[in-house]
Enzyme design. Structure first.
Site, PDB file in Angstrom:
ATOM      1  N   LYS A  76       1.137  -1.242   0.249  1.00  0.00           N
ATOM      2  CA  LYS A  76      -0.012  -0.083   0.167  1.00  0.00           C
ATOM      3  C   LYS A  76       0.867   1.156   0.085  1.00  0.00           C
ATOM      4  O   LYS A  76       2.035   1.200   1.067  1.00  0.00           O
ATOM      5  CB  LYS A  76      -0.296   0.601   1.593  1.00  0.00           C
ATOM      6  CG  LYS A  76      -1.813   0.933   0.964  1.00  0.00           C
ATOM      7  CD  LYS A  76      -2.955   1.490   2.046  1.00  0.00           C
ATOM      8  CE  LYS A  76      -3.988   2.139   2.359  1.00  0.00           C
ATOM      9  NZ  LYS A  76      -5.102   1.820   3.124  1.00  0.00           N
ATOM     10  N   SER A 151      -9.808   1.730   2.380  1.00  0.00           N
ATOM     11  CA  SER A 151      -9.139   2.935   1.853  1.00  0.00           C
ATOM     12  C   SER A 151      -7.705   1.919   1.302  1.00  0.00           C
ATOM     13  O   SER A 151      -7.663   2.345   0.066  1.00  0.00           O
ATOM     14  CB  SER A 151      -7.981   4.323   2.989  1.00  0.00           C
ATOM     15  OG  SER A 151      -6.972   3.631   3.626  1.00  0.00           O
ATOM     16  N   SER A 175     -10.018   0.230   6.994  1.00  0.00           N
ATOM     17  CA  SER A 175      -9.560  -0.366   5.703  1.00  0.00           C
ATOM     18  C   SER A 175      -8.359  -1.090   5.408  1.00  0.00           C
ATOM     19  O   SER A 175      -8.495  -1.290   3.690  1.00  0.00           O
ATOM     20  CB  SER A 175      -8.514   0.902   5.542  1.00  0.00           C
ATOM     21  OG  SER A 175      -9.801   2.177   5.575  1.00  0.00           O
TER      22      SER A 175
END
Ligand code: GLN
Length: 488
Positions: A76, A151, A175
């Protein structure tokens, strides 16, 4: 190969059936073909990835490989990785090249894993749809009109579309779990303090926690073995004995007590998600578990509490992005104050600004007691609900998200509707507990449904056992979006 488990990949690499360079190239080719449409990755450095793969092949040839040596992992874009552009989904960091590795990144490097690329995300991890990214929305591989969740939406889409072997995410309010649910993959948010936050760009520091996202619980266990561990550079990192998170995978579930919070099965839950979760619970009963009705009475307050505390912490954490020390600087300004104002006005997107304003407000003199302090007190009550519940059960189950993936653009103008996506996940962060999501069915629209499994503090090994036994008995986790399952 793209459907192989990490354990299978590891033995193929060790047995020289495939090299890390070949495996990395296979994924880079898939990314080149599919990413222009999905937008799951924001940064790729094929040369760097392939150099890591060559080094892994040398290590494997010497017989010094570890569980993840040579395996391509997507990261990420919230984790600083030396020499890699690290944007956190923001224009503010559009050109920031990290000068050091986050703890999570160095753990993967030490294990000999290959960094395949940086995945797209909501700006500063604020969002539930990946639509707040400065680099554009990510498409859900199951339906390109739908959001992947957020997210960690880029990670979830990359894992679901087989654009990496496995990946990392972070979870402040859901998330990891919510995008895992919406993309039909497995994801685990560990107990707060189990994975170091060093080098992970901060959103709300008392809630942020990194964790693995993959196609199965077994894979998650291998990833968590690499990610977890004490790090003196994060003052909230916990000093604990090293654990093997895969140690309990094979245990039978006889006698497991599953708590079902009545608040998680009430109004607001869509019928198809509810039905898939009920079917999963029925499967658990077949596996020997018993079900206990429990209540988390204060969990209904978790969204308002979170939207006081998370923005408060964010407003403080994001004050460092001022156009001076690093980050975007407006090209034109009249004086210092004007430079700060313009840099922040242009560098941050609308959702980030909304959070900074809410956070600044609730921390300001005269409102601090009414909002921030009050929210802290309710946070304690929410955590206390779980302490009470775990007197009667071993794990808690329910839906991860109230609906399956919604369409791109559907909730963009309505922040409160967007915030409700995390109604079942946020209490877990407020309490600092571990939570995970595994695929447990398909909704009426053919989109994946996630089952949430919440454990007691440090009970990750048991949660992974609970998830793995279900995955041995069912095949929801093996379902793939149409068009991506053609193996090579
Ligand atoms: N969707 C929540 C938010 O927008 C949670 C995000 C997260 O866990 N990083 O804040």
């Amino acid at each position: 190969m793209i459907n192989a488990s990490l354990k299978q990949l590891s033995s193929q690499l060790a047995g020289k059936k495939i090299s890390s360079v070949e495996l990395t190239q296979l994924y880079l080719d898939r990314i080149a073909a599919l990413n222009p449409e999905l937008n799951a990755y924001v940064t790729l450095n094929p040369e760097t990835s392939l150099a890591q793969a060559r080094a892994a092949d040398v290590r494997l040839a010497q017989g010094k490989g570890a569980a993840l040596t040579g395996i391509p992992i997507a990261q990420k874009d919230i984790f600083c990785a030396q020499g890699w552009r690290t944007t956190c989904g923001s224009r503010m960091l559009e050109n920031f090249v990290a000068p050091y590795d986050a703890h999570v990144i160095s753990q993967f490097n030490n294990a000999g894993a290959v960094n395949l690329g940086k995945t797209n995300m909501d700006e500063f991890a604020m969002g539930s749809s990946n639509e707040t990214s400065y680099f554009g929305a990510v498409k859900n591989p199951w339906n390109h009109k739908a959001v992947p969740g957020g997210s960690s939406g880029g990670t979830a889409a990359a894992v679901a579309a087989r654009l990496c072997a496995a990946a990392t995410g972070t979870d402040t309010g859901g998330s990891i779990r919510q995008p895992a649910a919406l993309c039909g993959i497995s994801g685990l948010k560990p107990t707060y303090g189990v994975v170091s936050r060093y080098g992970m760009i901060a959103f709300a520091s008392s809630l942020d926690q990194a964790g693995p996202m993959a196609r199965s619980a077994e894979d998650l266990a291998l990833l968590l073995n690499v990610m977890a561990g004490f790090d003196e550079r994060d003052s909230t990192s916990l000093q604990r004995e090293t654990e093997d998170y895969a140690r309990d995978l094979a245990k039978p579930l006889n006698g497991l007590r599953i708590g079902l919070p009545k608040e998680f099965f009430a109004a607001g839950l869509s019928a198809d998600v509810g039905a898939a979760v009920e079917a999963a619970i029925a499967e658990y009963k077949k596996l020997g578990a018993t079900v206990v009705d429990i209540s988390l009475p204060n969990s209904r307050l978790s969204i308002p509490v979170y939207y006081v505390l998370a923005p408060a912490e964010a407003s403080s954490n994001l004050s460092r992005f001022d156009g001076v020390r690093y980050g975007y600087r407006a090209p034109e300004y009249s004086d210092l104050t004007d430079m700060y104002e313009k840099s922040r006005a242009q560098g941050f997107g609308a959702e980030v600004k909304r959070r900074i304003m809410i956070g600044t407000y609730v921390l300001s003199h005269g409102y601090y007691d009414a909002y921030y302090l009050q929210a802290q007190k309710i946070r304690r009550l929410i955590a206390q609900d779980f302490v009470e519940a775990y007197k009667y059960c071993d794990v808690i189950m329910g839906p991860t998200s109230p609906t399956t993936a919604f369409n791109l653009g559907e909730k963009g103008d309505d922040p409160v509707q967007m915030y409700l996506s995390d109604i079942y996940t946020i209490a877990v962060n407020l309490a600092g507990l571990p939570g995970m999501s595994i695929p447990c069915g398909l909704g009426t629209n053919g989109m994946p449904v996630g089952l949430q499994i919440i454990g007691n503090y440090f009970d990750e090994a048991r949660m992974l056992n609970v998830a793995h036994q279900y995955q041995l008995a069912t095949d929801w986790h093996q379902k793939a979006p149409a068009g991506v399952n053609s193996d090579k």
